[in-house]
Design a protein around this motif. Structure first.
Motif, mmCIF file in Angstrom:
data_model
loop_
_atom_site.group_PDB
_atom_site.id
_atom_site.type_symbol
_atom_site.label_atom_id
_atom_site.label_comp_id
_atom_site.label_asym_id
_atom_site.label_seq_id
_atom_site.Cartn_x
_atom_site.Cartn_y
_atom_site.Cartn_z
ATOM 1 N N VAL A 203 0.865 -1.173 0.000
ATOM 2 C CA VAL A 203 0.000 0.000 0.000
ATOM 3 C C VAL A 203 0.899 1.219 0.000
ATOM 4 N N TYR A 204 0.829 2.020 -1.041
ATOM 5 C CA TYR A 204 1.703 3.187 -1.147
ATOM 6 C C TYR A 204 0.870 4.435 -0.973
ATOM 7 N N LEU A 205 1.120 5.175 0.085
ATOM 8 C CA LEU A 205 0.361 6.387 0.365
ATOM 9 C C LEU A 205 1.309 7.574 0.325
ATOM 10 N N GLY A 206 1.827 7.868 -0.860
ATOM 11 C CA GLY A 206 2.816 8.919 -0.948
ATOM 12 C C GLY A 206 3.992 8.529 -0.078
ATOM 13 N N GLU A 207 4.570 9.486 0.607
ATOM 14 C CA GLU A 207 5.628 9.183 1.557
ATOM 15 C C GLU A 207 5.042 8.934 2.940
ATOM 16 N N ASN A 230 -10.029 1.719 -2.864
ATOM 17 C CA ASN A 230 -11.139 2.575 -3.265
ATOM 18 C C ASN A 230 -11.235 3.778 -2.345
ATOM 19 N N GLN A 231 -12.162 4.679 -2.658
ATOM 20 C CA GLN A 231 -12.241 5.920 -1.913
ATOM 21 C C GLN A 231 -12.503 5.675 -0.425
ATOM 22 N N GLU A 232 -13.392 4.737 -0.119
ATOM 23 C CA GLU A 232 -13.701 4.482 1.281
ATOM 24 C C GLU A 232 -12.474 3.971 2.014
ATOM 25 N N GLN A 233 -11.733 3.050 1.372
ATOM 26 C CA GLN A 233 -10.547 2.511 2.015
ATOM 27 C C GLN A 233 -9.473 3.588 2.165
ATOM 28 N N LYS A 234 -9.394 4.470 1.162
ATOM 29 C CA LYS A 234 -8.403 5.530 1.237
ATOM 30 C C LYS A 234 -8.649 6.420 2.450
ATOM 31 N N LEU A 235 -9.909 6.645 2.771
ATOM 32 C CA LEU A 235 -10.246 7.558 3.846
ATOM 33 C C LEU A 235 -10.154 6.918 5.226
ATOM 34 N N ASP A 236 -10.054 5.592 5.275
ATOM 35 C CA ASP A 236 -10.093 4.910 6.568
ATOM 36 C C ASP A 236 -9.089 5.467 7.565
ATOM 37 N N LEU A 237 -7.837 5.679 7.107
ATOM 38 C CA LEU A 237 -6.782 6.004 8.044
ATOM 39 C C LEU A 237 -6.723 7.481 8.369
ATOM 40 N N TYR A 238 -7.009 8.348 7.391
ATOM 41 C CA TYR A 238 -6.681 9.732 7.657
ATOM 42 C C TYR A 238 -7.866 10.668 7.745
ATOM 43 N N GLU A 253 -5.417 -2.943 9.712
ATOM 44 C CA GLU A 253 -5.212 -3.486 8.355
ATOM 45 C C GLU A 253 -4.175 -2.673 7.596
ATOM 46 N N LEU A 254 -4.272 -1.363 7.706
ATOM 47 C CA LEU A 254 -3.328 -0.513 6.997
ATOM 48 C C LEU A 254 -1.959 -0.452 7.667
ATOM 49 N N MET A 255 -1.896 -0.832 8.918
ATOM 50 C CA MET A 255 -0.631 -0.807 9.633
ATOM 51 C C MET A 255 0.156 -2.107 9.503
ATOM 52 N N LYS A 256 -0.393 -3.085 8.824
ATOM 53 C CA LYS A 256 0.273 -4.382 8.722
ATOM 54 C C LYS A 256 1.605 -4.258 7.992
ATOM 55 N N GLU A 257 2.548 -5.047 8.466
ATOM 56 C CA GLU A 257 3.850 -5.135 7.831
ATOM 57 C C GLU A 257 3.778 -6.002 6.581
ATOM 58 N N PRO A 258 4.538 -5.666 5.530
ATOM 59 C CA PRO A 258 4.736 -6.646 4.465
ATOM 60 C C PRO A 258 5.309 -7.927 5.050
ATOM 61 N N GLU A 259 5.011 -9.041 4.446
ATOM 62 C CA GLU A 259 5.399 -10.328 5.021
ATOM 63 C C GLU A 259 6.907 -10.469 5.212
ATOM 64 N N ASP A 260 7.693 -9.800 4.353
ATOM 65 C CA ASP A 260 9.149 -9.936 4.478
ATOM 66 C C ASP A 260 9.755 -8.937 5.464
ATOM 67 N N ASN A 261 8.905 -8.126 6.116
ATOM 68 C CA ASN A 261 9.365 -7.130 7.099
ATOM 69 C C ASN A 261 10.339 -6.115 6.521
ATOM 70 N N SER A 262 10.335 -5.962 5.203
ATOM 71 C CA SER A 262 11.319 -5.088 4.561
ATOM 72 C C SER A 262 11.124 -3.628 4.926
ATOM 73 N N MET A 263 9.877 -3.199 5.069
ATOM 74 C CA MET A 263 9.628 -1.799 5.372
ATOM 75 C C MET A 263 10.210 -1.419 6.720
#
Length: 279
Positions: A203-207, A230-238, A253-263
């Motif tokens: 999930v890429y939300l700008g920076e 979608n628009q509703e999902q985009k608004l969930d966090l902010y 859901e939006l705070m989940k780590e990628p499975e490889d923990n790379s982030m």
């Protein structure tokens, strides 16, 4: 004298190329955004707890000014927070700091409620815990001095620019959201800073979470579903607050780590080296 500017340009170019070679083996990615995100809400209290117990008030770590009644977006140094009868434990310190300022209408993340702010601060503590492990490795096995000189000369301006943008997301999020999302409605969006960074095919939300352009919105993937956000999902966090189980589930859901923990690994390495070189 005529050739002096050209000579300086050549020297600067050679130094830049050398720094690229020095930093390349570290494998750092998105350093400006990551170091800024990891440090934007640091206090001197947390620097002393997680990284350097001898750090002083003149620590040179700029942070976002959470007192929105003041004009300066950034503090030049991470501030020491004095709280009456406070806790040493980072989680309880965060709780105390938030609750001790909950009646201050111009303090903290604008439009965020108490639960939002607490979730954000605990998220940051999670980052600092991970970065502290890499920081201790740097203390045990100090890197070549060229690494710090190159890191700072290469990334300090970029880190500062990202910090300034984070400050706007925290202090004037409605203006930022209106600018990026170009809402047709005349009603101001009740946006607030989400406090996460996602990238690289997830999930890429700008920076930073909170503001994304229509182009980024169209391109973003949604976690496990693989579908388009979608628009509703985009608004969930902010633009919605944590007020019940559903909104909390959305946040998780939006705070989940990628499975490889790379982030998180990349975040921790960037932040640890930044703090090591500055402190």
């Amino acid at each position: 004298m005529v050739y002096l500017p050209l000579l300086l340009l050549f020297v600067m170019s050679a130094y830049a190329n050398n720094c690229s070679q020095v930093l390349e083996p570290l494998g750092l990615k998105n350093t400006g955004a990551q170091a800024a995100h990891g440090s934007h809400s640091l206090t001197l209290n947390m620097i002393q707890y997680f990284f350097n117990p001898d750090a002083t008030k003149d620590n040179g770590i700029p942070t976002v000014n959470l007192n929105r009644s003041e004009k300066n977006d950034l503090n030049e140094n991470a501030q020491y927070i004095t709280l009456e009868n406070s806790f040493y434990n980072p989680a309880f310190f965060a709780l105390d700091n938030i609750l001790s300022n909950m009646d201050h209408e111009e303090y903290g993340i604008m439009n965020a409620n108490t639960l939002d702010r607490l979730a954000h601060d605990l998220h940051m503590i999670h980052i600092w815990e991970g970065a502290a492990l890499y920081y201790q490795e740097l203390l045990a096995f100090p890197p070549n001095p060229d690494i710090c000189s190159c890191f700072l000369s290469t990334y300090l301006d970029d880190i500062k620019a990202h910090l300034e943008f984070i400050a706007k997301e925290i202090r004037i999020p409605n203006e930022i959201a209106a600018k990026y999302n170009k809402k047709e409605s005349s009603k101001e969006p009740a946006a607030h800073y989400g406090g996460i960074v996602y990238y690289a095919g997830w999930v890429y939300l700008g920076e930073y979470a909170g503001v994304i352009s229509p182009q980024q919105l169209e391109a973003a993937d949604v976690g496990r579903s693989g579908g388009k956000i979608n628009q509703e999902q985009k608004l969930d966090l902010y633009s919605s607050n944590i007020v019940d189980e559903k909104t909390w589930d959305n946040w998780k859901e939006l705070m989940k780590e990628p499975e490889d923990n790379s982030m998180m690994e990349n975040m921790n390495k960037n932040l640890a080296l930044y703090l090591y070189c500055k402190l």
